[in-house]
Structures are given as structure tokens and as C-alpha cells.
Design a protein around this motif. Structure first.
Motif, mmCIF file in Angstrom:
data_model
loop_
_atom_site.group_PDB
_atom_site.id
_atom_site.type_symbol
_atom_site.label_atom_id
_atom_site.label_comp_id
_atom_site.label_asym_id
_atom_site.label_seq_id
_atom_site.Cartn_x
_atom_site.Cartn_y
_atom_site.Cartn_z
ATOM 1 N N PRO A 140 -7.836 52.331 -67.321
ATOM 2 C CA PRO A 140 -7.746 53.108 -68.563
ATOM 3 C C PRO A 140 -6.383 53.070 -69.233
ATOM 4 N N ARG A 141 -5.422 52.380 -68.656
ATOM 5 C CA ARG A 141 -4.040 52.441 -69.152
ATOM 6 C C ARG A 141 -3.783 51.404 -70.242
ATOM 7 N N THR B 222 -12.256 55.598 -80.935
ATOM 8 C CA THR B 222 -11.933 56.624 -79.933
ATOM 9 C C THR B 222 -10.823 56.150 -79.003
ATOM 10 N N LEU B 223 -10.081 55.117 -79.399
ATOM 11 C CA LEU B 223 -9.077 54.504 -78.534
ATOM 12 C C LEU B 223 -7.827 55.359 -78.367
ATOM 13 N N HIS B 224 -7.533 56.221 -79.315
ATOM 14 C CA HIS B 224 -6.256 56.918 -79.311
ATOM 15 C C HIS B 224 -6.287 58.246 -78.560
ATOM 16 N N GLY B 225 -7.441 58.629 -78.035
ATOM 17 C CA GLY B 225 -7.551 59.937 -77.402
ATOM 18 C C GLY B 225 -7.101 59.990 -75.964
ATOM 19 N N GLY B 226 -6.911 58.847 -75.317
ATOM 20 C CA GLY B 226 -6.530 58.855 -73.911
ATOM 21 C C GLY B 226 -7.738 58.985 -73.006
ATOM 22 N N ALA B 227 -7.520 58.683 -71.724
ATOM 23 C CA ALA B 227 -8.590 58.760 -70.731
ATOM 24 C C ALA B 227 -8.736 60.179 -70.201
ATOM 25 N N ARG C 249 -12.548 54.248 -69.119
ATOM 26 C CA ARG C 249 -12.778 54.665 -70.491
ATOM 27 C C ARG C 249 -13.965 53.924 -71.083
ATOM 28 N N SER C 250 -14.703 54.643 -71.910
ATOM 29 C CA SER C 250 -15.741 54.059 -72.755
ATOM 30 C C SER C 250 -15.380 54.399 -74.199
ATOM 31 N N ASP C 251 -15.130 53.385 -75.002
ATOM 32 C CA ASP C 251 -14.650 53.589 -76.363
ATOM 33 C C ASP C 251 -15.563 52.906 -77.374
ATOM 34 N N ALA D 210 10.774 40.947 -59.415
ATOM 35 C CA ALA D 210 9.716 41.927 -59.671
ATOM 36 C C ALA D 210 9.410 41.954 -61.175
ATOM 37 N N THR D 211 8.130 42.005 -61.515
ATOM 38 C CA THR D 211 7.721 42.150 -62.908
ATOM 39 C C THR D 211 6.705 43.287 -63.005
ATOM 40 N N TRP D 212 6.716 43.983 -64.151
ATOM 41 C CA TRP D 212 5.784 45.087 -64.373
ATOM 42 C C TRP D 212 5.760 45.397 -65.864
ATOM 43 N N GLN D 213 4.836 46.254 -66.260
ATOM 44 C CA GLN D 213 4.723 46.682 -67.655
ATOM 45 C C GLN D 213 4.710 48.203 -67.722
ATOM 46 N N HIS D 214 5.384 48.760 -68.722
ATOM 47 C CA HIS D 214 5.294 50.196 -68.947
ATOM 48 C C HIS D 214 3.825 50.528 -69.265
ATOM 49 N N ALA D 215 3.359 51.675 -68.751
ATOM 50 C CA ALA D 215 1.945 52.029 -68.877
ATOM 51 C C ALA D 215 1.791 53.393 -69.529
ATOM 52 N N TYR D 216 0.719 53.532 -70.328
ATOM 53 C CA TYR D 216 0.478 54.758 -71.090
ATOM 54 C C TYR D 216 -0.973 55.178 -70.981
ATOM 55 N N ASN D 217 -1.216 56.492 -70.985
ATOM 56 C CA ASN D 217 -2.556 57.030 -70.998
ATOM 57 C C ASN D 217 -3.097 56.981 -72.425
#
Length: 291
Positions: A140-141, A33-38, A63-65, A284-291
Motif C-alpha cells: 500500500p505504500r 481514491t489514491l490520495h486517501g491513504g491505506a 489498497r483497492s482504488d 545499501a539502496t532504499w526508497q522513502h515510503a509514504y502511506n
């Protein structure tokens, strides 16, 4: 090293799925169920004497997967050892990175074992088993495993060029106005190509007094009261999931005079002004984030 048999591959610690592992076991994911998003947390109250509802901003839920599949081992002993490896994934209750690689990108989700137990059902031939792994992600990201970087840049300061009215007016004797170069600096541009917000980590190297970060578009500020000596490093993590302030590894969260955290919006960018007194720098450091 595990060999991919199906994409995407999944890995947590030393365990991987959709691979042939180093012990001669084939792990295959049959459903997840990981690909459905939060989901979304809605904040709404019905209007008692009117149409619709009053609402406030919604946020992503945790998320609960469930990830499940099968494992085939070369023999009975290999199957028993594979079961032990799966049950031992989270020995101390800490979060681990679940890494998903699909051949186009590699992203990670911080997970821990959910309240349900790992489920294992052995096969009749004792050389394999079906398994089910229940996972929980407070954040959840999905984050890109590639870390973005801006800087280092030198601390910004007030411009010292331009017109000086201190002498009582303009002196044209030298041939006119010479604006020179601006003394301002310390500007960082941070972008996020993902579909969920993300937050930067600022690493400041001294010498510097009272470092501050400002989002000129909103006026939000993260301000630290104190000195970062030459040779010292101040790290300010602005993420709500890992938020911290540390000077050479020692907690200094109480030294924040302002904590209006700066967010990099999904599909957008933010400009940050770094200021203070001294000659320090910031990265500054960061990571691109996705739902």
C-alpha cells in the motif's frame, strides 16, 4: 511525449492521464481514491471480564482504488484505439508502477487490475468516452522514484589497535600507549523521511565469507552463510513484498542463517553494522515510503 494539462499526472506503462497524449487524445481524471491513504488492520480481542480489549500491533492494509475520468479523441478511429490501449494496460496480470507527479515530487505505487473489469462508456458523438480503472496494490505504500544510496563501505572487522595484554602486562618502554586508528568499519546509516516503513536492499561484492548485517539498537541480524568470491555479487532484498537472496542472480535464500529483517522506520533512521571475513564491500539502496 505526453503534455501535462492538469496536475498531478498519472501514468501506467505507456498510458498517462491528465495529459494530451502522443495520439492526439486528451485524458482527464475526474475522481480517484489514491490520495486517501491505506487503512489499518486491527488486531484486538475484547476483554471478557474487564474494560476494553487486548490488542497487538496494527498494520496497513492492501489498497483497492478507483481512478476514473474521460478521454476525448480527434476522431472515431482515435477513440477506438484509445479504448484498446486502456483495456490492454495489464496484458499478463503482472504488477506495474502507477507513477504520480504533482510538480513537487514523483512517487510510485505498484498496482494491478482489480477483479472488476475496466469500464468504458462511449459518447454519443463517438469521439470520446468515460472510463473507470479499478486498481489493487498489495503493497500500500507510495515510494519515491528517487533511490537513496549508502556506501559502498568496506566490511567491518574487530579492532586491532588498543591494549595487547598477551605479553603479560603493559610495556611502557616505547613511551606510553599508542591507540592508533580503529580497525572497525562497515557502518551504514539509513534514513527514511516518509510516513511509512521501508526496507533496504544490500548489494555485497566479494571476496567475503559469511556476510552479516546487525542493527546494534535491537540486535536484529541478517546473516548469510557462504562465500562471495571476488567478482561475484550477493543481493539481499529485505522488503516483505519483494524479499529475496541471490548470488549472481541465482537463488540462495536457503543460505540465510538469520533472517531478522531490518526496517527503516517512518521519519527515522537506523544504523547497520556490516561484518564478515574478507575484503568485500556493501552498498545499501532504499526508497522513502509514504502511506
Amino acid at each position: 511525449m505526453p503534455t501535462s494539462v492538469i496536475l498531478p499526472t498519472y501514468s501506467i506503462g505507456g498510458w498517462s492521464a491528465n495529459v494530451d497524449d502522443d495520439y492526439g487524445c486528451r485524458w482527464v481524471v475526474t475522481s480517484q481514491t489514491l490520495h486517501g491513504g491505506a487503512g489499518r488492520k486491527l488486531h484486538a480481542t475484547e476483554r471478557p471480564f474487564g474494560m476494553g480489549a487486548y490488542r497487538a500491533r496494527s498494520y496497513l492494509t492492501a489498497r483497492s482504488d478507483i481512478v476514473q475520468g474521460w478521454c476525448q479523441a480527434p476522431d472515431f478511429a482515435g477513440a477506438a484505439a484509445a479504448q484498446d490501449r486502456l483495456r490492454g494496460l495489464f496484458p499478463d496480470g503482472a504488477q506495474l508502477a502507477l507513477v504520480k507527479a504533482d510538480g513537487l515530487s514523483t512517487r510510485q505505487l505498484l498496482v494491478e487490475l482489480n477483479s472488476d473489469a475496466v469500464k468504458i462508456e462511449g459518447w454519443a458523438d463517438a469521439q470520446g468516452f468515460d472510463w473507470q480503472l479499478p486498481l489493487y496494490a498489495a503493497d500500500p505504500r507510495w515510494l519515491d522514484t528517487t533511490v537513496q544510496t549508502a556506501g559502498p563501505v568496506v566490511v567491518g572487522g574487530p579492532s586491532t589497535d588498543g591494549l595487547d595484554w598477551g605479553g603479560g602486562g603493559l610495556d611502557w618502554a616505547s613511551g606510553g600507549l599508542d591507540w592508533g586508528l580503529s580497525g572497525n568499519g562497515g557502518v551504514l546509516s539509513l534514513s527514511n523521511v516518509g510516513t511509512a516503513p521501508t526496507w533496504p536492499v544490500f548489494t555485497i561484492a566479494g571476496p567475503l565469507l559469511n556476510p552479516m548485517f546487525t542493527n546494534p539498537a535491537t540486535g536484529d541480524q541478517v546473516a548469510y552463510t557462504g562465500t562471495v568470491e571476488a567478482g561475484q555479487t550477493l543481493v539481499i532484498d529485505t522488503s516483505p513484498f519483494t524479499r529475496s537472496v541471490a548470488l549472481n542472480g541465482v537463488d540462495r535464500f536457503g543460505f540465510l542463517a538469520s533472517a531478522q529483517w531490518i526496517e527503516i522506520p517512518p521519519g527515522g533512521q537506523v544504523t547497520v553494522q556490516f561484518s564478515g571475513t574478507g575484503a568485500g564491500t556493501v552498498t545499501a539502496t532504499w526508497q522513502h515510503a509514504y502511506n
